[in-house]
Design an enzyme around this catalytic site. Structure first.
Site, PDB file in Angstrom:
ATOM      1  N   THR A   1       0.761  -1.235   0.000  1.00  0.00           N
ATOM      2  CA  THR A   1       0.000   0.000   0.000  1.00  0.00           C
ATOM      3  C   THR A   1       0.799   1.297   0.000  1.00  0.00           C
ATOM      4  O   THR A   1       1.243   1.717  -1.057  1.00  0.00           O
ATOM      5  CB  THR A   1      -1.019  -0.010   1.128  1.00  0.00           C
ATOM      6  OG1 THR A   1      -0.347  -0.473   2.292  1.00  0.00           O
ATOM      7  CG2 THR A   1      -2.170  -0.926   0.820  1.00  0.00           C
ATOM      8  N   THR A   2       1.012   1.891   1.157  1.00  0.00           N
ATOM      9  CA  THR A   2       1.343   3.317   1.126  1.00  0.00           C
ATOM     10  C   THR A   2       2.840   3.627   1.144  1.00  0.00           C
ATOM     11  O   THR A   2       3.583   3.125   1.987  1.00  0.00           O
ATOM     12  CB  THR A   2       0.655   4.009   2.327  1.00  0.00           C
ATOM     13  OG1 THR A   2      -0.702   3.577   2.346  1.00  0.00           O
ATOM     14  CG2 THR A   2       0.710   5.505   2.191  1.00  0.00           C
TER      15      THR A   2
END
EC number: 3.4.25.1
Lengths: 279, 265
Positions: free
Chosen positions: A54-55
């Site tokens: 994800t991030t």
């Protein structure tokens, strides 16, 4: 395997030809099965077939750039990995982070690292930072077919531009879209499902004159905020002592910020949020 | 049917060998030796951009003498092979010996199958965790492969240089010691009447495979770092001339000043 990575034996002809300095092109002729874009996939959407990373956040500072990533990978609503590494040095002065299908992302990073090193060894000098960024865009274009079937990978690329007049203006960040579009970011950027929250946090907190240490803290704060609102982003895991991966690219080259330092910053961020949850 | 001239295989091979050897021996020398901190490459090379020494992979270096376009072609092929293998398997699976063997097969095939052999001599060197683990392979134009004992010389009058290295080499040398020994060997030929000559930093291409480092360990020694390694005497004399050799022989190069006349071309 086509047997081209097997030796001894006579050096195969494609290796002796006067060709380009691109490793991807070389693999295309000697071992095309090793290139992700050449792999046939069954029809349909395979979005949930593999873990997702994800991030990632990146921001400029007066020494260059800082890039940080959380450690979580998810598959559907399950956490599949708690300690995945999604940020890597691409070469001596640049960094790459990935969001999307984790397996393909890690493969893309290895291929990109090999590409940069191969060019550097054959030509005797490294590509320019913009040259590296454009090369990465080309590699994403080769993956479009796979991306359209739900196995998209998006990189975030940042580095220290050794051609820049001074260190304060040498940090550069490039983001991409799934068709290979490339965009240079002015100050900071984030990718992945938590990126909206991370970018909002950075929008409020970012200052352009910070040093790498302060930028590291801002990056960890942004990841904390992303983890707070996005279930696919992992926050600092105090129980297992798993903290974000942070790299800097400065005049000294690409370096991983030591775990002890990240732990100290992460604990300080968490402690401050206990007092004031909004940051 | 037209009459064909017969040439014996022995004659053909002899001619090719002689051709290659003659052209290689005209080139300037390259010395490779193993020392406590790694593997040192020193080449006499007037070009600053066309390299005789380069990196093949993480712990493997390449050095060559002879025809530039030919050994450059081999170097490129080596980098391509190493990178492909490292990508397909793991970085640790790229080793010096299989690379040297692939070069040997290729040089051997070119020597027997083509009219003109490659006019090159190359070295594939791998640095290990201790000097005993270092691997130095010397490959010649006909595909012969030699596993050398800690040091090797390529190019003209290699025998003379080898004897200098043989006398001075040991695995405990530090970088300065190893460099001075290589320089002494390179200086031992080409002077007037078989005497030593002074080889300045501007004539040298120097690189090491640094044993203690992680990852890619090849690094070039250039500019001030190279000047720091040079013996004192060449620091104050900007242009190397025969007048400077008196000072230079204060360094331990005296014993070789005599007895080398026979080997002049």
């Amino acid at each position: 395997m086509s047997g081209t990575a097997e030796f001894p034996g006579r050096i195969p002809a494609p290796y002796l030809e006067v060709g380009s300095s691109s490793f991807v092109e070389l693999l295309g002729s000697v071992a095309p099965e090793l290139l992700p874009g050449r792999r046939p996939l069954p029809p349909g959407d395979m979005g949930d077939a593999a873990p997702h990373g994800t991030t990632i956040v990146a921001l400029r500072c007066n020494e260059g750039v800082v890039m940080a990533g959380d450690r979580r990978a998810t598959q559907g609503n399950m956490i599949s990995l708690r300690d995945i590494q999604k940020v890597f040095p691409a070469d001596a002065y640049s960094l790459i982070g990935i969001a999307g299908t984790a397996g393909l992302g890690v493969e893309m990073i290895r291929l990109f690292q090999a590409e940069l090193e191969h060019f550097e060894k054959l030509e005797g000098n490294a590509l320019s930072l913009h040259g590296k960024a454009n090369k990465l865009a080309n590699m994403i274009r080769g993956n479009l077919g796979i991306a359209m079937q739900g196995l998209a990978v998006l990189p975030l690329f940042a580095g220290f531009d050794t051609d820049a007049p001074d260190a304060a203006s040498a940090g550069r960040i490039f983001s991409y879209d799934v068709v290979g579009g490339i965009y240079e970011e002015r100050e900071y950027d984030a990718i992945g499902s938590g990126s909206i929250f991370a970018k909002s946090a950075l929008k409020k907190r970012f200052q352009s004159e910070v040093d790498a240490t302060e930028a590291t803290r801002l990056a960890i704060e942004a990841l904390y905020d992303a983890a707070d609102d996005d279930s696919a982003t992992g926050g600092p895991d105090l129980t297992r002592k798993l903290f974000p991966t942070v790299f800097t690219a400065t005049a000294d080259g690409a370096k991983r910020v030591p775990d002890a330092e990240i732990e100290a910053v992460s604990r300080a961020v968490v402690a401050a949020r206990l007092e004031n949850p909004g940051g | 049917m037209a009459m064909q001239f017969y040439t014996s295989p022995e004659q053909i091979m002899r001619d090719r060998s002689e051709y290659a050897r003659k052209n290689i021996s005209r080139g300037r020398n390259t010395v490779v030796l193993s020392y406590a901190g790694g593997v040192l490459f020193v080449a006499e090379n007037i070009s600053t951009t066309l390299h005789k020494i380069s990196e093949l992979y993480d712990r493997i270096g390449f050095a060559a003498v002879g025809r530039y376009n030919e050994f450059e072609n081999l170097r490129t092929a080596g980098v391509r092979m190493a990178d492909t293998r490292g990508y397909a398997y793991d970085r640790r699976d790229v080793k010096a010996r299989p690379l040297a063997q692939a070069y040997a097969q290729t040089l051997g095939a070119i020597f027997t199958e083509q009219t003109k052999p490659f006019e090159v001599e190359i070295c594939v060197a791998g640095v290990g965790s201790s000097p005993d683990d270092d691997e130095l392979y010397r490959l010649t134009y006909d595909g012969s492969i030699n596993d050398e004992p800690g040091y090797l010389v390529m190019g003209g009058q290699a025998d003379k240089l080898t004897s200098v290295l043989k006398e001075g080499h040991n695995f405990d040398l530090d970088l300065t010691g190893a460099f001075r020994l290589a320089l002494k060997a390179l200086s031992s030929i080409g002077g007037e009447n078989g005497k030593d000559r002074t080889v300045g930093a501007e004539l040298l291409e120097v690189a090491v495979l640094d044993r203690e480092r992680e990852g890619r360990v090849f690094r070039r020694i250039l500019g001030p770092a190279l000047d720091a390694l040079m013996p004192e005497s060449s620091g104050d004399a900007e242009t190397p001339d025969t007048g400077g050799s008196g000072q230079h022989s204060d360094e331990p190069s005296k014993p070789d000043a005599e007895g080398g006349e026979k080997e002049q071309p």
